[in-house]
Design a protein around this motif. Structure first.
Motif, short mmCIF file in Angstrom:
data_model
loop_
_atom_site.label_atom_id
_atom_site.label_comp_id
_atom_site.label_asym_id
_atom_site.label_seq_id
_atom_site.Cartn_x
_atom_site.Cartn_y
_atom_site.Cartn_z
N ALA A 48 7.91 4.12 5.40
CA ALA A 48 7.25 2.91 5.92
C ALA A 48 5.84 2.80 5.32
CB ALA A 48 7.18 2.98 7.45
N ALA A 49 5.15 3.93 5.21
CA ALA A 49 3.80 3.92 4.63
C ALA A 49 3.86 3.49 3.16
CB ALA A 49 3.16 5.29 4.77
N ALA A 50 4.88 3.97 2.44
CA ALA A 50 5.00 3.62 1.02
C ALA A 50 5.27 2.12 0.87
CB ALA A 50 6.11 4.45 0.36
N ALA A 51 6.11 1.57 1.75
CA ALA A 51 6.39 0.12 1.68
C ALA A 51 5.11 -0.68 1.94
CB ALA A 51 7.49 -0.24 2.69
N GLY A 76 -8.67 -1.62 -1.11
CA GLY A 76 -9.64 -0.92 -0.25
C GLY A 76 -9.85 0.47 -0.85
N HIS A 77 -9.82 1.49 0.00
CA HIS A 77 -10.03 2.85 -0.54
C HIS A 77 -8.70 3.58 -0.79
CE1 HIS A 77 -9.96 3.33 3.87
NE2 HIS A 77 -9.21 4.35 3.56
N VAL A 78 -7.58 2.87 -0.67
CA VAL A 78 -6.27 3.51 -0.92
C VAL A 78 -5.87 3.28 -2.39
CG1 VAL A 78 -3.81 3.52 -0.32
CG2 VAL A 78 -5.53 3.23 1.48
N THR A 79 -5.52 4.38 -3.07
CA THR A 79 -5.07 4.27 -4.47
C THR A 79 -3.58 4.54 -4.55
OG1 THR A 79 -7.21 5.05 -5.27
CG2 THR A 79 -5.36 5.21 -6.81
N VAL A 80 -2.87 3.65 -5.21
CA VAL A 80 -1.45 3.85 -5.50
C VAL A 80 -1.33 4.10 -6.99
CG1 VAL A 80 0.85 2.81 -5.50
CG2 VAL A 80 -0.71 2.39 -3.59
N GLN A 81 -0.72 5.24 -7.33
CA GLN A 81 -0.45 5.54 -8.75
C GLN A 81 1.04 5.33 -8.98
OE1 GLN A 81 -1.54 9.52 -9.99
NE2 GLN A 81 -0.45 9.32 -11.90
N PHE A 82 1.36 4.53 -9.99
CA PHE A 82 2.77 4.26 -10.31
C PHE A 82 3.27 5.24 -11.36
CE2 PHE A 82 1.27 0.38 -8.39
CZ PHE A 82 2.33 0.01 -7.59
N GLU A 83 4.58 5.43 -11.39
CA GLU A 83 5.18 6.23 -12.45
C GLU A 83 4.98 5.52 -13.78
OE1 GLU A 83 6.30 9.15 -12.30
OE2 GLU A 83 6.86 9.52 -10.22
N PRO A 85 5.91 3.92 -17.46
CA PRO A 85 7.12 3.23 -17.93
C PRO A 85 8.13 4.27 -18.45
CG PRO A 85 5.13 2.24 -18.86
CD PRO A 85 4.70 3.46 -18.11
N PRO A 86 9.42 4.11 -18.29
CA PRO A 86 10.10 2.92 -17.79
C PRO A 86 10.29 2.92 -16.27
CG PRO A 86 11.73 4.50 -18.52
CD PRO A 86 10.39 5.15 -18.74
N HIS A 87 9.66 3.84 -15.55
CA HIS A 87 9.97 3.93 -14.11
C HIS A 87 8.99 3.16 -13.23
CE1 HIS A 87 13.18 6.53 -15.13
NE2 HIS A 87 12.38 7.42 -15.68
N ASP A 88 7.85 2.69 -13.78
CA ASP A 88 6.99 1.77 -13.05
C ASP A 88 7.90 0.59 -12.67
OD1 ASP A 88 5.11 -0.13 -12.34
OD2 ASP A 88 3.70 0.40 -13.92
N PRO A 89 7.99 0.11 -11.43
CA PRO A 89 7.05 0.26 -10.32
C PRO A 89 7.41 1.33 -9.29
CG PRO A 89 8.48 -1.57 -9.84
CD PRO A 89 8.99 -0.92 -11.10
N ALA A 90 8.12 2.39 -9.64
CA ALA A 90 8.29 3.46 -8.66
C ALA A 90 6.92 4.09 -8.42
CB ALA A 90 9.27 4.50 -9.18
N ILE A 91 6.63 4.40 -7.16
CA ILE A 91 5.32 4.98 -6.83
C ILE A 91 5.37 6.48 -7.03
CG2 ILE A 91 3.69 5.43 -4.94
CD1 ILE A 91 4.40 2.75 -3.74
N LYS A 92 4.31 7.00 -7.66
CA LYS A 92 4.18 8.46 -7.84
C LYS A 92 3.33 9.06 -6.71
CE LYS A 92 2.35 11.74 -11.34
NZ LYS A 92 3.41 12.58 -11.90
N VAL A 93 2.15 8.50 -6.49
CA VAL A 93 1.21 9.07 -5.50
C VAL A 93 0.53 7.95 -4.72
CG1 VAL A 93 -0.86 10.51 -5.19
CG2 VAL A 93 0.66 10.97 -7.13
N ILE A 94 0.33 8.18 -3.42
CA ILE A 94 -0.51 7.30 -2.59
C ILE A 94 -1.59 8.18 -1.97
CG2 ILE A 94 -0.61 5.72 -0.62
CD1 ILE A 94 2.46 5.37 -0.96
N GLU A 95 -2.86 7.80 -2.13
CA GLU A 95 -3.96 8.59 -1.56
C GLU A 95 -5.07 7.68 -1.07
OE1 GLU A 95 -6.02 11.26 -4.23
OE2 GLU A 95 -7.05 12.23 -2.56
N PRO A 96 -5.51 7.79 0.18
CA PRO A 96 -4.90 8.55 1.26
C PRO A 96 -3.72 7.77 1.82
CG PRO A 96 -6.85 7.41 2.07
CD PRO A 96 -6.74 7.08 0.60
#
Ligand SMILES: O=C(O)CCC(=O)C(=O)O
Length: 270
Positions: A48-51, A76-83, A85-96
């Motif tokens: 749910a947090a990832a969505a 805001g202060h949340v960073t989403v790092q995507f995988e 290519p070719p796997h973008d838009p799969a998310i790799k990391v969410i912090e915080p």
């Protein structure tokens, strides 16, 4: 402290041998600290947090940038790092990530995490430093090169030795799906130099001449396990080419009263 909470903490304190192992080797595993029912609630919360994080990357305040071919989006202060290519838009990391779901915020205060961390820090009053979700989706999850966390944090924190981590392993982890790996004992070297390979992020990866890769330990552990590890330990992991997910939360604590890495708010632990 209320007596019920004191009793709960007492159940999870580090044993003498565990404390010695953590000090000598820079990491410690507690297998199956969370049962299958608890892990199923946590995995629902992280999805749910990832969505929510993904939806926010399309919001008006989102700021996107690319470093070494990897896409990052700050909202805001949340960073989403995507995988990459070719796997973008799969998310790799969410912090915080923990502030994106109440069950993840509650996890920050869970004595299974906080009692050992209090023992590692040698103090009862502790606070959150940062937390992240590493998703490593089946067939899409890339690895993490060998690095230490301390060089990332040293410019934002005056007590980088006092930032112990705990990984909450959400799926059975093995070499096949890119389990977490550490270099046993490497935490004793303090902050090591990074690579100088001309890339934007190369300086954050530890110079391979400065640690002994033969001392690598692959932490093949079942879902629900906890891995405590030192902020100076050299660690990383391989990709996940398998059909099984390898999701994990990493929560980092510090002594009480100090602000968190990204929001700069103080989140003391109850
Ligand atoms: O999740 C992993 O396998 C490695 C994570 C890691 O190295 C990090 O988040 O600093």
């Amino acid at each position: 402290m209320n007596p019920d909470r004191a009793a709960l903490l007492a159940d999870h304190r580090l044993g003498v041998e565990e404390a010695q192992q953590y000090r000598a080797e820079g990491f410690l595993v507690r297998e199956r600290a969370f049962d299958a029912a608890a892990i199923s609630l946590l995995t629902a919360a992280v999805e749910a947090a990832a969505a929510l994080a993904l939806a926010r990357t399309a919001g008006g305040d989102a700021r996107s940038y690319v470093l070494d071919g990897k896409r990052f989006v700050d909202s805001g202060h949340v960073t989403v790092q995507f995988e990459p290519p070719p796997h973008d838009p799969a998310i790799k990391v969410i912090e915080p990530v923990c502030e994106l779901h109440p069950a993840l915020d509650a996890l920050l205060d869970d004595p299974r995490l906080t009692a050992p961390i209090r023992d590692i820090l040698g103090r009862d009053a502790i606070a959150l430093w940062t937390n992240k979700l590493n998703l490593k989706r089946p067939g899409a999850g890339s690895g993490f090169g060998w690095h230490q966390d301390s060089p990332y944090w040293i410019h934002d924190c005056g007590h980088v030795d006092l930032l112990p981590n705990v990984m909450v392993v959400l799926d059975d982890a093995s070499a096949a799906n890119g389990c977490f790996k550490v270099i046993r004992g490497s935490h004793r070297e303090g902050c090591l130099p990074g690579t100088d390979d001309g890339t934007q992020l190369g300086g954050f990866y530890t110079d391979p001449r400065r640690f002994d890769a033969a001392r690598a330990v692959a932490l093949e552990v079942p879902a629900g396990s906890l891995v405590f590890f030192d902020p100076h330990i050299v660690h990383g992991s391989g990709p996940n080419p398998s059909a099984s997910p390898r999701r994990a939360l990493i929560i980092t604590y510090q002594p009480a009263g100090h602000p968190t890495l990204k929001s700069r708010r103080i989140r003391n632990i109850r």
